[in-house]
Design a protein around this motif. Structure first.
Motif, PDB file in Angstrom:
ATOM      1  N   UNK A 365       0.828  -1.197   0.000  1.00 50.24           N
ATOM      2  CA  UNK A 365       0.000   0.000   0.000  1.00 50.24           C
ATOM      3  C   UNK A 365       0.865   1.250   0.000  1.00 50.24           C
ATOM      4  N   UNK A 366       1.946   1.223   0.800  1.00 50.96           N
ATOM      5  CA  UNK A 366       2.821   2.387   0.845  1.00 50.96           C
ATOM      6  C   UNK A 366       3.473   2.621  -0.513  1.00 50.96           C
ATOM      7  N   UNK A 367       3.756   1.547  -1.226  1.00 50.60           N
ATOM      8  CA  UNK A 367       4.309   1.709  -2.568  1.00 50.60           C
ATOM      9  C   UNK A 367       3.297   2.420  -3.468  1.00 50.60           C
ATOM     10  N   UNK A 368       2.011   2.086  -3.296  1.00 50.75           N
ATOM     11  CA  UNK A 368       0.983   2.775  -4.060  1.00 50.75           C
ATOM     12  C   UNK A 368       0.923   4.252  -3.696  1.00 50.75           C
ATOM     13  N   UNK A 369       1.007   4.536  -2.391  1.00 49.05           N
ATOM     14  CA  UNK A 369       0.922   5.920  -1.954  1.00 49.05           C
ATOM     15  C   UNK A 369       2.121   6.705  -2.462  1.00 49.05           C
ATOM     16  N   UNK A 370       3.284   6.066  -2.544  1.00 47.87           N
ATOM     17  CA  UNK A 370       4.460   6.744  -3.068  1.00 47.87           C
ATOM     18  C   UNK A 370       4.239   7.174  -4.515  1.00 47.87           C
ATOM     19  N   UNK A 371       3.357   6.469  -5.228  1.00 48.95           N
ATOM     20  CA  UNK A 371       3.065   6.809  -6.615  1.00 48.95           C
ATOM     21  C   UNK A 371       1.861   7.739  -6.737  1.00 48.95           C
ATOM     22  N   UNK A 372       1.185   7.991  -5.599  1.00 47.09           N
ATOM     23  CA  UNK A 372      -0.071   8.735  -5.663  1.00 47.09           C
ATOM     24  C   UNK A 372       0.144  10.188  -6.067  1.00 47.09           C
ATOM     25  N   UNK A 373       1.214  10.805  -5.588  1.00 49.91           N
ATOM     26  CA  UNK A 373       1.470  12.190  -5.969  1.00 49.91           C
ATOM     27  C   UNK A 373       1.652  12.313  -7.483  1.00 49.91           C
ATOM     28  N   UNK A 380      -4.039  10.070 -13.619  1.00 47.21           N
ATOM     29  CA  UNK A 380      -4.380   8.662 -13.397  1.00 47.21           C
ATOM     30  C   UNK A 380      -5.629   8.506 -12.533  1.00 47.21           C
ATOM     31  N   UNK A 381      -5.959   9.531 -11.755  1.00 48.18           N
ATOM     32  CA  UNK A 381      -7.148   9.466 -10.909  1.00 48.18           C
ATOM     33  C   UNK A 381      -8.383   9.823 -11.731  1.00 48.18           C
ATOM     34  N   UNK A 402     -16.861  10.137  -6.183  1.00 49.19           N
ATOM     35  CA  UNK A 402     -16.111   9.052  -5.558  1.00 49.19           C
ATOM     36  C   UNK A 402     -14.838   8.818  -6.361  1.00 49.19           C
ATOM     37  N   UNK A 403     -13.677   8.871  -5.685  1.00 48.29           N
ATOM     38  CA  UNK A 403     -12.399   8.811  -6.386  1.00 48.29           C
ATOM     39  C   UNK A 403     -12.003   7.371  -6.669  1.00 48.29           C
ATOM     40  N   UNK A 404     -11.440   7.135  -7.846  1.00 43.03           N
ATOM     41  CA  UNK A 404     -10.869   5.853  -8.241  1.00 43.03           C
ATOM     42  C   UNK A 404      -9.483   6.127  -8.832  1.00 43.03           C
ATOM     43  N   UNK A 405      -8.665   5.087  -8.903  1.00 45.71           N
ATOM     44  CA  UNK A 405      -7.295   5.243  -9.423  1.00 45.71           C
ATOM     45  C   UNK A 405      -7.084   4.251 -10.555  1.00 45.71           C
ATOM     46  N   UNK A 406      -6.885   4.786 -11.757  1.00 49.12           N
ATOM     47  CA  UNK A 406      -6.578   3.931 -12.916  1.00 49.12           C
ATOM     48  C   UNK A 406      -5.061   3.799 -13.004  1.00 49.12           C
TER      49      UNK A 406
END
Length: 626
Positions: A365-373, A380-381, A402-406
């Motif tokens: 999950x943290x790896x995903x968050x690192x890519x979220x910015x 991508x959102x 409602x937010x989603x992430x592609x």
């Protein structure tokens, strides 16, 4: 004096070797944490490594050996057998005692020469630091890392410090040894104290705190005891700084540090970790002793104090984690104590222990968050929109964004896979700004036919705890040229209670501007009705857990009717979410509910699908006789 100088030189040389071994041990731990353990993914080395895994390890070790940072690297299972070796050595040889010690959780490090062991073949080579390190990802030992690090670079670093020390010793011997030795000793003690203590409070600083915590954990592992790592955060300290000035805030911190240090046992450590955060290490403590001990600390902590002639009653939130049950290293325990502290702050309980059930930390999950910015900036959102409809008329009156992430590699990532960790890491602020800007821009893009629809957006506890959040919302409305009355902010009860004073200030500013406020998931939190009645609210959303089983759960049916009556008595609209059947719709209609949302009406959909769905939606489909 010459004899004394020789003795000191020998002692310093021995200490230098110890320091060299210690540095080698630290480097080996870094290799384990950053290169080996993440690739194991919690799997024991007793399970044979796959071909790709062996190739990846080979590539990693070849690169390390090529640049000279590692001389030899082996991996062993918990039985001590070699399962990987960069040079093919070690397989089938007699198992070494150091490997078995490491498999039991110990770290073994010694200064030796390559191939100096009886089991090794080949000529004796260069001096190395030989380290046997248990591999673990927070649970049981998965295997053993056996690594040989070149001693020459370490010795060079150590010798640089020794050279200066020898010069000082030589000068001291020539210029009245006794006087200079006394001055040097005094200076060293002062510098050591300053290096390990906070300048404001005189308490140990973060570096010394971590060393003492690590020592306490090591002692607990050796003796089978328990260690508590505690974090305490002063509630609303920012208001003290802003109202009374930073010099009075510093005075408050000094007094609170003194109080905490006086409230603990002589064997405990109290440290200032930074800002208004204090840390405590409680070694050799039984689990049942901790709550009363922390209650005593809170009582002492919260006793009234006079600052600049003004009486203050400071409050704090305490969170703690235990070793070994909650973790076996300082970083893990600090992170988990921090989570517990925020839990205590959010629930206003004052004290909380780490709860694994509420821990959303996951390396993936943290790896995903690192890519979220990058995702926010890289388009991508995406927002999906779920309609809401009035029960009386069947008219669609609002949509919820409602937010989603592609994700380009992982596909569509659901919000519960990244939102909880985004909130813990503070990235939720940037995400909320993106959602606000995107949803409001979409409301404008839909055109005049959507002017009667309001846009609902979810707001997190961290957003609401920021005093400037109202400015963020109003700026987004102004930038999009959207009237404030078309925006509904959905806020959970938990978010309201995280920092009630700041939340109330933010909501009143927004309500005065015309923004509507909805309490989401109502019924799941612990909001007091007296507090609720003081807020500028417009809507209550009944939690879907009470709505989904209305026909079969009489208790939930009674709760829903009570919430509807409560909302109407407070002058609020009442929304029921999670409506999936006509039977539930009929019961909500009979109870007087105003608005419904759920799969019976529509699932969340992309923005470009909403106009056609809305055109095909028939008002009569949802209207039910009251």
């Amino acid at each position: 004096m010459v004899l004394l100088g020789l003795v000191l030189s020998v002692a310093l040389s021995s200490e230098a070797r110890d320091r060299g071994v210690s540095e080698g041990r630290a480097e080996a731990a870094l290799v384990a944490r950053t290169a080996i353990e993440p690739n194991l993914d919690g799997r024991s080395l007793a399970v044979p490594l796959s071909g790709p895994e062996l190739a990846a390890l080979r590539k990693l070790t070849d690169r390390a050996i090529e640049d000279g940072s590692v001389v030899r690297l082996r991996l062993r299972d918990t039985a001590g057998q070699v399962v990987f070796s960069d040079d093919g050595s070690g397989f089938g040889e007699e198992i070494e005692d150091e490997a078995l010690d490491a498999a039991r959780g110990e770290v073994v490090a010694l200064l030796t020469r390559l191939n100096a062991d009886q089991n090794d073949s080949g000529p004796v080579g260069q001096r190395v630091v030989e380290v046997y390190l248990p591999l673990s990802t927070g649970g049981p030992v998965l295997g053993v890392l056996e690594v040989y690090l070149p001693y020459a670079p370490i010795a060079k670093d150590v010798s640089l410090g020794l050279r200066t020390t020898y010069l000082v010793l030589g000068g001291g011997l020539l210029a009245l040894w006794a006087i200079l030795a006394a001055i040097s000793a005094s200076t060293i003690r002062l510098m050591a104290h300053q290096a390990g203590h906070d300048a404001l409070t005189g308490l140990p600083n973060r570096a010394l705190f971590q060393r003492r915590a690590a020592a306490a954990i090591h002692a607990a592992q050796r003796d089978g005891g328990t260690v508590a790592v505690v974090l305490a955060d002063v509630d609303r300290f920012k208001e003290v700084n802003e109202t009374l000035g930073h010099h009075n805030g510093d005075a408050l911190l000094r007094e609170l540090g003194t109080r905490l240090a006086a409230a603990v046992r002589s064997s405990d450590t109290v440290a200032r970790l930074g800002g208004d955060e204090f840390g405590m290490v409680l070694p050799a403590v039984r689990e049942e002793e901790i709550p009363p001990l922390l209650d005593r600390m809170r009582t002492v902590f919260e006793t009234e104090i006079v600052v600049d002639t003004l009486p203050l009653s400071p409050e704090a939130s305490f969170g703690y984690a235990l070793a070994p049950s909650d973790g076996n290293d300082v970083d893990t325990l600090l992170r988990r104590a921090d989570m517990a502290m925020y839990l205590a702050k959010g629930s206003r309980s004052g004290t909380a222990r780490y709860d694994q059930q509420r821990d959303h930390f996951d390396p993936a999950q943290l790896a995903l968050v690192a890519e979220l910015r990058r995702a926010i900036e890289g388009n991508e959102l995406v927002l999906y929109y779920q309609p809401k409809a009035e029960l009386r008329t069947g008219r669609v009156c609002a949509v919820e964004a409602l937010v989603r992430w592609r994700h380009p590699e992982r596909g569509m990532v659901p919000p519960d896979a990244f939102l909880p960790v985004a909130e813990q890491t503070g990235l939720i602020d940037a995400l909320t700004k993106w959602v606000l800007a995107t949803a409001l821009a979409q409301a404008v893009a839909w055109g005049l036919s959507f002017d009667r629809l309001t846009m609902a957006i979810n707001i997190s506890a961290r957003n609401l705890a920021r005093a400037d959040f109202a400015d963020t919302v109003l700026s987004a409305l102004a930038a999009a040229h959207v009237l404030p009355g078309r925006l509904v902010l959905e806020i959970t009860e938990t978010a309201l209670m995280t920092d009630p004073e700041t939340a109330a200030d933010v909501l009143f500013r927004l309500a005065e501007a015309g923004v509507r406020v909805s309490v989401d998931d109502f019924g799941q939190g612990q909001t007091s009705l007296s507090y609720l009645a003081t807020l500028p609210l417009h809507e209550l959303k009944i939690d879907k857990n009470f709505v989904g089983d209305l026909p079969d759960n009489a208790a939930h049916a009674a709760i829903v009717r009570s919430v509807i009556d409560l909302g109407h008595n407070l002058g609020l609209q009442v929304v029921a979410e999670g409506v999936e059947t006509r039977e539930i719709t009929a019961m909500l209609t009979a109870a007087g509910c105003d608005i419904i949302q759920g799969y019976l009406l529509a699932r969340p959909m992309p923005a470009d699908e909403l106009p056609s769905w809305l055109a095909g939606h028939r008002v009569s489909e949802l209207t039910v006789e009251r």
